[in-house]
Motif scaffolding. Structure first.
Motif, PDB file in Angstrom:
ATOM      1  N   ASN A   1      -4.386  -2.795   4.182  1.00  0.00           N
ATOM      2  CA  ASN A   1      -5.566  -2.597   5.126  1.00  0.00           C
ATOM      3  C   ASN A   1      -5.169  -3.022   6.702  1.00  0.00           C
ATOM      4  N   ASN A   2      -3.958  -2.798   6.842  1.00  0.00           N
ATOM      5  CA  ASN A   2      -3.375  -3.265   8.184  1.00  0.00           C
ATOM      6  C   ASN A   2      -2.619  -2.238   8.854  1.00  0.00           C
ATOM      7  N   PRO A   3      -2.815  -1.406   9.331  1.00  0.00           N
ATOM      8  CA  PRO A   3      -1.896  -0.223   9.870  1.00  0.00           C
ATOM      9  C   PRO A   3      -1.040  -0.793  10.979  1.00  0.00           C
TER      10      PRO A   3
ATOM     11  N   SER B   1       4.440   2.396   6.301  1.00  0.00           N
ATOM     12  CA  SER B   1       3.241   2.612   7.205  1.00  0.00           C
ATOM     13  C   SER B   1       1.863   2.940   6.014  1.00  0.00           C
ATOM     14  N   VAL B   2       2.128   3.858   5.293  1.00  0.00           N
ATOM     15  CA  VAL B   2       0.924   4.243   4.175  1.00  0.00           C
ATOM     16  C   VAL B   2       0.648   3.003   3.559  1.00  0.00           C
ATOM     17  N   PHE B   3       1.731   2.404   3.032  1.00  0.00           N
ATOM     18  CA  PHE B   3       1.296   1.126   2.108  1.00  0.00           C
ATOM     19  C   PHE B   3       0.452   0.028   2.989  1.00  0.00           C
ATOM     20  N   TRP B   4       1.074  -0.239   4.187  1.00  0.00           N
ATOM     21  CA  TRP B   4       0.352  -1.102   4.934  1.00  0.00           C
ATOM     22  C   TRP B   4      -1.133  -0.780   5.074  1.00  0.00           C
ATOM     23  N   ARG B   5      -1.135   0.811   5.440  1.00  0.00           N
ATOM     24  CA  ARG B   5      -2.573   1.206   6.139  1.00  0.00           C
ATOM     25  C   ARG B   5      -3.491   1.103   4.634  1.00  0.00           C
ATOM     26  N   PHE B   6      -3.121   1.671   3.746  1.00  0.00           N
ATOM     27  CA  PHE B   6      -3.984   1.794   2.512  1.00  0.00           C
ATOM     28  C   PHE B   6      -3.867   0.564   1.473  1.00  0.00           C
ATOM     29  N   VAL B   7      -2.710  -0.094   1.225  1.00  0.00           N
ATOM     30  CA  VAL B   7      -3.061  -1.157   0.498  1.00  0.00           C
ATOM     31  C   VAL B   7      -3.419  -2.562   1.189  1.00  0.00           C
TER      32      VAL B   7
END
Length: 182
Positions: free
Chosen positions: A45-47, A37-43
């Motif tokens: 940009n798709n939470p 989830s952190v990867f998708w949100r910050f890398v």
């Protein structure tokens, strides 16, 4: 009576193995889910939309199933300084009374928790439309039920010798710690 004690102990051990497997799986799942989830949100940009509710759902199960595991290992919160000050025979009675009071509280928890599960049975999560909200609340009555079995087992298996040994071990450990600190 011995047959009942043996059967309760077998059930308690079996339920503890299931509880351990559930909590280990859910904790591993949570670690992976939060990392992804952190990867998708910050890398990317798709939470992940459903991550929050899934995390809450898993954590509720880990907490309440974990609660039952603490009762099995006799590591639940207690006033050990009071208990250790008692003589072994009195300590057995004291611990049995405490466990009995906990059983009463847990029975109330099962009844109230089941009522909440029934009242939320028709509700679904917004981001997880295939999962009922009652699954979140179901962890509490299940954890309480397993805890009751563990406490009954603790009452049946507790004797003066085991209580005396446990208390003296704790006192010896405290003496070692205080000597090391000096």
């Amino acid at each position: 009576m011995r047959i009942i004690k043996t059967k309760i102990e077998v059930i308690s051990v079996f339920l503890n193995k299931i509880a351990t497997a559930i909590t280990v799986f859910l904790m591993a799942f949570l670690c992976v889910l939060i990392f992804v989830s952190v990867f998708w949100r910050f890398v990317l940009n798709n939470p992940i939309v459903w991550q929050y509710e899934t995390t809450l759902l898993c954590l509720s199960w880990v907490v309440y199933i974990g609660m039952s595991m603490t009762f099995k290992s006799k590591e639940h919160m207690s006033l050990t300084f009071v208990t250790n000050a008692l003589k072994p025979k009195v300590r057995v009675v004291w611990l049995n009374v405490i466990d009995f009071v906990c059983i009463i509280f847990l029975i109330i928890g099962v009844i109230a928790g089941t009522s909440v599960v029934k009242s939320t049975w028709s509700n679904y999560y917004l981001t997880l439309p295939f999962i009922r909200k009652s699954i979140f609340y179901l962890a509490f009555p299940i954890g309480c039920s397993i805890s009751i079995i563990h406490l009954i087992n603790n009452i049946f298996t507790r004797d003066v010798a085991s209580v005396a040994i446990r208390g003296s071990d704790e006192v010896e450990q405290l003496k070692k710690i205080s000597k090391e600190e000096e």
